[in-house]
Design a protein around this motif. Structure first.
Motif, PDB file in Angstrom:
ATOM      1  N   TYR A  96       0.855  -1.195   0.000  1.00 13.22           N
ATOM      2  CA  TYR A  96       0.000   0.000   0.000  1.00 13.22           C
ATOM      3  C   TYR A  96       0.890   1.244   0.000  1.00 13.22           C
ATOM      4  CZ  TYR A  96      -4.230   2.674   1.356  1.00 13.22           C
ATOM      5  OH  TYR A  96      -5.295   3.531   1.404  1.00 13.22           O
ATOM      6  N   HIS A  97       1.109   1.806  -1.183  1.00  7.12           N
ATOM      7  CA  HIS A  97       2.044   2.915  -1.353  1.00  7.12           C
ATOM      8  C   HIS A  97       1.562   4.213  -0.740  1.00  7.12           C
ATOM      9  CE1 HIS A  97       4.904   1.245  -4.450  1.00  7.12           C
ATOM     10  NE2 HIS A  97       3.979   0.322  -4.388  1.00  7.12           N
ATOM     11  N   GLU A  98       0.312   4.560  -0.994  1.00  5.52           N
ATOM     12  CA  GLU A  98      -0.151   5.923  -0.700  1.00  5.52           C
ATOM     13  C   GLU A  98      -1.455   5.914   0.094  1.00  5.52           C
ATOM     14  OE1 GLU A  98       1.001   9.025  -1.475  1.00  5.52           O
ATOM     15  OE2 GLU A  98       2.833   8.366  -2.472  1.00  5.52           O
ATOM     16  N   PRO A  99      -1.404   5.614   1.392  1.00  4.15           N
ATOM     17  CA  PRO A  99      -2.622   5.747   2.196  1.00  4.15           C
ATOM     18  C   PRO A  99      -3.178   7.167   2.097  1.00  4.15           C
ATOM     19  CG  PRO A  99      -0.948   4.570   3.423  1.00  4.15           C
ATOM     20  CD  PRO A  99      -0.282   5.088   2.180  1.00  4.15           C
ATOM     21  N   ILE A 122      -9.714   6.611  -5.856  1.00  6.39           N
ATOM     22  CA  ILE A 122      -8.729   5.518  -5.828  1.00  6.39           C
ATOM     23  C   ILE A 122      -8.518   5.034  -4.394  1.00  6.39           C
ATOM     24  CG2 ILE A 122      -6.291   4.964  -6.220  1.00  6.39           C
ATOM     25  CD1 ILE A 122      -6.387   6.864  -8.626  1.00  6.39           C
ATOM     26  N   SER A 123      -8.593   5.952  -3.438  1.00  6.66           N
ATOM     27  CA  SER A 123      -8.391   5.559  -2.040  1.00  6.66           C
ATOM     28  C   SER A 123      -9.460   4.575  -1.578  1.00  6.66           C
ATOM     29  CB  SER A 123      -8.384   6.788  -1.129  1.00  6.66           C
ATOM     30  OG  SER A 123      -9.691   7.299  -0.920  1.00  6.66           O
ATOM     31  N   TRP A 124     -10.671   4.717  -2.115  1.00 10.13           N
ATOM     32  CA  TRP A 124     -11.731   3.767  -1.752  1.00 10.13           C
ATOM     33  C   TRP A 124     -11.444   2.388  -2.329  1.00 10.13           C
ATOM     34  CZ3 TRP A 124     -15.064   4.241   1.994  1.00 10.13           C
ATOM     35  CH2 TRP A 124     -15.394   5.517   2.466  1.00 10.13           C
ATOM     36  N   VAL A 125     -10.869   2.344  -3.514  1.00  9.12           N
ATOM     37  CA  VAL A 125     -10.448   1.055  -4.080  1.00  9.12           C
ATOM     38  C   VAL A 125      -9.388   0.420  -3.176  1.00  9.12           C
ATOM     39  CG1 VAL A 125      -9.347  -0.075  -6.062  1.00  9.12           C
ATOM     40  CG2 VAL A 125     -10.985   1.783  -6.435  1.00  9.12           C
ATOM     41  N   CYS A 130      -7.457  -3.461   0.977  1.00 12.26           N
ATOM     42  CA  CYS A 130      -6.978  -3.710   2.346  1.00 12.26           C
ATOM     43  C   CYS A 130      -7.895  -4.676   3.089  1.00 12.26           C
ATOM     44  CB  CYS A 130      -6.863  -2.404   3.116  1.00 12.26           C
ATOM     45  SG  CYS A 130      -5.449  -1.383   2.677  1.00 12.26           S
ATOM     46  N   SER A 131      -9.189  -4.468   2.951  1.00 13.73           N
ATOM     47  CA  SER A 131     -10.140  -5.320   3.674  1.00 13.73           C
ATOM     48  C   SER A 131     -10.082  -6.770   3.203  1.00 13.73           C
ATOM     49  CB  SER A 131     -11.565  -4.777   3.518  1.00 13.73           C
ATOM     50  OG  SER A 131     -12.027  -4.924   2.182  1.00 13.73           O
ATOM     51  N   LEU A 132      -9.663  -6.985   1.956  1.00 16.51           N
ATOM     52  CA  LEU A 132      -9.589  -8.333   1.400  1.00 16.51           C
ATOM     53  C   LEU A 132      -8.218  -8.980   1.581  1.00 16.51           C
ATOM     54  CD1 LEU A 132     -11.498  -7.707  -1.960  1.00 16.51           C
ATOM     55  CD2 LEU A 132     -12.338  -9.018   0.009  1.00 16.51           C
ATOM     56  N   SER A 133      -7.231  -8.206   2.016  1.00 18.19           N
ATOM     57  CA  SER A 133      -5.859  -8.708   2.098  1.00 18.19           C
ATOM     58  C   SER A 133      -5.539  -9.240   3.487  1.00 18.19           C
ATOM     59  CB  SER A 133      -4.867  -7.601   1.743  1.00 18.19           C
ATOM     60  OG  SER A 133      -5.066  -7.157   0.419  1.00 18.19           O
ATOM     61  N   ASP A 134      -4.762 -10.315   3.528  1.00 17.21           N
ATOM     62  CA  ASP A 134      -4.318 -10.878   4.805  1.00 17.21           C
ATOM     63  C   ASP A 134      -3.184 -10.055   5.405  1.00 17.21           C
ATOM     64  OD1 ASP A 134      -6.008 -13.263   4.658  1.00 17.21           O
ATOM     65  OD2 ASP A 134      -4.692 -13.873   3.017  1.00 17.21           O
ATOM     66  N   LYS A 135      -2.311  -9.545   4.534  1.00 18.31           N
ATOM     67  CA  LYS A 135      -1.142  -8.804   4.989  1.00 18.31           C
ATOM     68  C   LYS A 135      -1.053  -7.490   4.201  1.00 18.31           C
ATOM     69  CE  LYS A 135       0.489 -12.294   7.524  1.00 18.31           C
ATOM     70  NZ  LYS A 135       0.857 -12.246   8.945  1.00 18.31           N
ATOM     71  N   ILE A 136      -0.694  -6.405   4.898  1.00 22.23           N
ATOM     72  CA  ILE A 136      -0.595  -5.092   4.255  1.00 22.23           C
ATOM     73  C   ILE A 136       0.768  -4.502   4.584  1.00 22.23           C
ATOM     74  CG2 ILE A 136      -1.566  -2.776   4.095  1.00 22.23           C
ATOM     75  CD1 ILE A 136      -4.222  -4.269   5.205  1.00 22.23           C
ATOM     76  N   ILE A 137       1.513  -4.153   3.537  1.00 24.14           N
ATOM     77  CA  ILE A 137       2.852  -3.593   3.690  1.00 24.14           C
ATOM     78  C   ILE A 137       2.801  -2.094   3.402  1.00 24.14           C
ATOM     79  CG2 ILE A 137       5.183  -3.547   2.692  1.00 24.14           C
ATOM     80  CD1 ILE A 137       4.853  -6.585   2.226  1.00 24.14           C
ATOM     81  N   ALA A 141       7.482   5.355   7.148  1.00 21.46           N
ATOM     82  CA  ALA A 141       6.898   5.728   8.438  1.00 21.46           C
ATOM     83  C   ALA A 141       5.669   6.603   8.245  1.00 21.46           C
ATOM     84  CB  ALA A 141       7.949   6.459   9.285  1.00 21.46           C
ATOM     85  N   ARG A 142       5.734   7.477   7.248  1.00 22.78           N
ATOM     86  CA  ARG A 142       4.600   8.374   6.988  1.00 22.78           C
ATOM     87  C   ARG A 142       3.371   7.572   6.550  1.00 22.78           C
ATOM     88  NH1 ARG A 142       6.215  13.662   3.807  1.00 22.78           N
ATOM     89  NH2 ARG A 142       7.419  13.812   5.734  1.00 22.78           N
ATOM     90  N   ALA A 143       3.570   6.575   5.702  1.00 28.12           N
ATOM     91  CA  ALA A 143       2.460   5.717   5.270  1.00 28.12           C
ATOM     92  C   ALA A 143       1.924   4.904   6.440  1.00 28.12           C
ATOM     93  CB  ALA A 143       2.919   4.801   4.140  1.00 28.12           C
ATOM     94  N   PHE A 144       2.830   4.382   7.262  1.00 29.85           N
ATOM     95  CA  PHE A 144       2.432   3.575   8.418  1.00 29.85           C
ATOM     96  C   PHE A 144       1.612   4.409   9.400  1.00 29.85           C
ATOM     97  CE2 PHE A 144       3.043   1.455  12.494  1.00 29.85           C
ATOM     98  CZ  PHE A 144       2.866   0.115  12.161  1.00 29.85           C
ATOM     99  N   ASP A 145       2.063   5.624   9.657  1.00 31.14           N
ATOM    100  CA  ASP A 145       1.373   6.487  10.619  1.00 31.14           C
ATOM    101  C   ASP A 145       0.027   6.982  10.099  1.00 31.14           C
ATOM    102  OD1 ASP A 145       3.461   6.183  12.370  1.00 31.14           O
ATOM    103  OD2 ASP A 145       4.448   8.060  11.821  1.00 31.14           O
ATOM    104  N   ALA A 146      -0.188   6.914   8.774  1.00 34.15           N
ATOM    105  CA  ALA A 146      -1.457   7.361   8.197  1.00 34.15           C
ATOM    106  C   ALA A 146      -2.591   6.385   8.489  1.00 34.15           C
ATOM    107  CB  ALA A 146      -1.317   7.554   6.687  1.00 34.15           C
ATOM    108  N   ILE A 147      -2.243   5.173   8.965  1.00 33.19           N
ATOM    109  CA  ILE A 147      -3.267   4.172   9.292  1.00 33.19           C
ATOM    110  C   ILE A 147      -3.161   3.862  10.782  1.00 33.19           C
ATOM    111  CG2 ILE A 147      -4.126   1.845   8.817  1.00 33.19           C
ATOM    112  CD1 ILE A 147      -2.980   2.068   6.048  1.00 33.19           C
ATOM    113  N   PRO A 148      -3.960   4.501  11.621  1.00 35.68           N
ATOM    114  CA  PRO A 148      -3.829   4.339  13.080  1.00 35.68           C
ATOM    115  C   PRO A 148      -3.873   2.893  13.555  1.00 35.68           C
ATOM    116  CG  PRO A 148      -5.315   6.147  12.563  1.00 35.68           C
ATOM    117  CD  PRO A 148      -5.009   5.461  11.261  1.00 35.68           C
ATOM    118  N   LYS A 149      -4.714   2.070  12.935  1.00 28.92           N
ATOM    119  CA  LYS A 149      -4.836   0.700  13.425  1.00 28.92           C
ATOM    120  C   LYS A 149      -3.655  -0.183  13.038  1.00 28.92           C
ATOM    121  CE  LYS A 149      -7.725  -0.976   9.566  1.00 28.92           C
ATOM    122  NZ  LYS A 149      -9.031  -1.544   9.229  1.00 28.92           N
TER     123      LYS A 149
END
Length: 356
Positions: A96-99, A122-125, A130-137, A141-149
Motif C-alpha cells: 500500500y504505497h499511498e494511504p 482511488i483511495s476507496w479502491v 486492504c479489507s480483502l488482504s491478509d497482509k498489508i505492507i 513511516a509516513r504511510a504507516f502512521d497514516a493508518i492508526p490501526k
C-alpha cells in the motif's frame, strides 16, 4: 511454493519493484508468476522470461503459503482478490504505497478539484483491497502512521521499505555526472513548477555551469510550461525526454549521469525516485515538506526549504561539489542496506509467511 505478482496499471517506475520482489521470491524457493499490464512485459526482460518459463498459473491450485501480492490498486485487483479469498488458501498481500490523508492535503499540494476527487476515488479502491488482504505492507513511516490501526494490528500491517534489485552495471559506471535532473511523473505535489522556475533562473543567469538540466518523464509537459521548456532546450542546457514511456535501461542511464536529482516534493508518502537515485550513488535535493526517515541532510544530499528560492537552490548544488564523492558513496551504501531485496528478504518473508 508459488507467488503471483499483480499490477494491472502500467507505470515504468513500478518495474523495479516488481523485478526486485520477483528476484527476492525466486531466491527463496518460490516459483514466480505475473499478472500485469501487457506493457510491463514489453519493457521488462525479467517479466518476459518469467512469463515464458512459468506460463500461466491456474489460480485454483493456489495453496496455503502460496502468495498473491498486489503491488498497485485497481478494480481488477479487487475482483482478483475476491476470487483468491473465496476459492484458495493463498496468503494475499497488498503493498500500500499511498494511504489517503485528506482531501484538503491534496488541494494544498496543488491538485485541482478533479484530481483530488480522483485520488479520493482511488483511495476507496485501496480500502477495499486492504479489507480483502491478509497482509498489508506500508513502505514508509509516513504511510504507516497514516493508518492508526496499523500499530494495533501488527499481524496484518508492517512497515517494509520499497523493494529493488540492483540495476547498476558496466553500462552505468564511469559516466559523466552532468545533470541536475527531474526524473519521473510530472505532478503538482512533485513541485515540477518550482523545478522549472528554478531551472529557468539558472539558465537565464548562466549559473551552475557546466552542469546542465534534465527532464525525463513519460508525462506530457503541461502547456503552461511549454514555452519556458522550449526556451531552455534551445539554450542547450536542458535535455528533455517526455511524452512516452522509457525503458528501464534508458531511465537507469539518466540516474547514472545525474549529479543530483530533484526530490524536493511538496508532499509524498515515500518516493521511488529517492532509493533509485541512491542505487546509482546519486545525491538528492529534498524539501522540508517531504523529508523522510530515508534522508539525512549533507549525508545523502541537501535539504532545502519549501520556499524554493533561487539562491538556496544554487547554494545547495554548489555545496554538493565539495562533498560529492563522500555523499555519493553514502547514498550507494544506504541503498544496499535498506532497499535492496537481499537486505529485505528476511523481514518481508517473515511477515508474509507468519500464520497469525
Amino acid at each position: 511454493m508459488r507467488a503471483l505478482l499483480v499490477s494491472n496499471r502500467f507505470n515504468p517506475g513500478h518495474l523495479s519493484h516488481l523485478e526486485g520482489n520477483a528476484k527476492m521470491l525466486e531466491n527463496n524457493g518460490f516459483v514466480v508468476y505475473f499478472k500485469v499490464h501487457p506493457k510491463f512485459i514489453i519493457f521488462s526482460d525479467v517479466i518476459e522470461k518469467c512469463q515464458k518459463k512459468n506460463k500461466t498459473l491456474n489460480w485454483m491450485l493456489l495453496r496455503k503459503r502460496d502468495l498473491f501480492i498486489v503491488w498497485f490498486p485497481s478494480i481488477s485487483a479487487v475482483i482478483n482478490l475476491l476470487f483468491v479469498k473465496l476459492f484458495t488458501r493463498a496468503t494475499s498481500v497488498y503493498v500500500y504505497h499511498e494511504p489517503y490523508t485528506s482531501f484538503s492535503s491534496y488541494r494544498a499540494a496543488g491538485f485541482s478539484w478533479l484530481k483530488a476527487l480522483r485520488v479520493t476515488a482511488i483511495s476507496w479502491v485501496s480500502r477495499v483491497i486492504c479489507s480483502l488482504s491478509d497482509k498489508i505492507i506500508l513502505p514508509s513511516a509516513r504511510a504507516f502512521d497514516a493508518i492508526p490501526k496499523a500499530k494495533i494490528e501488527s499481524h496484518r500491517y508492517a512497515k517494509i521499505n520499497l523493494i529493488f534489485a540492483d540495476e547498476t552495471g558496466p553500462q552505468t559506471q564511469g559516466l559523466k555526472r552532468e545533470f541536475v535532473s527531474y526524473i519521473g511523473t510530472i505532478a503538482e505535489d512533485h513541485a515540477f513548477d518550482e523545478f522549472v522556475r528554478l531551472m529557468r533562473a539558472c539558465i537565464a543567469g548562466q549559473t551552475l555551469q557546466p552542469l546542465r538540466f534534465l527532464v525525463a518523464t513519460r508525462s506530457n509537459v503541461p502547456e503552461r510550461h511549454r514555452a519556458v521548456i522550449d526556451q531552455c532546450v534551445s539554450s542547450g542546457r536542458l535535455v528533455l525526454h517526455s511524452g512516452s514511456p522509457m525503458s528501464n535501461e534508458q531511465i537507469n542511464l539518466f540516474y547514472a549521469q545525474s549529479f543530483v536529482i530533484w526530490n524536493a516534493y511538496r508532499r509524498s508518502m515515500q518516493s521511488g525516485v529517492l532509493p533509485k537515485a541512491y542505487m546509482f550513488g546519486t545525491p538528492v535535493l529534498v524539501s522540508t515538506n517531504n523529508k523522510s526517515e530515508y534522508f539525512q541532510d549533507k549525508v545523502h544530499g541537501v535539504l532545502i526549504s519549501n520556499r524554493y528560492t533561487v539562491q538556496e537552490f544554487q547554494q545547495a548544488i554548489v555545496r554538493l561539489h565539495n562533498e560529492w564523492p563522500v555523499i555519493s558513496q553514502n547514498c550507494r551504501n544506504y541503498y544496499l542496506n535498506n532497499f535492496d531485496y537481499r537486505a529485505l528478504s528476511s523481514t518481508f518473508l517473515n511477515f508474509v509467511l507468519d500464520d497469525k
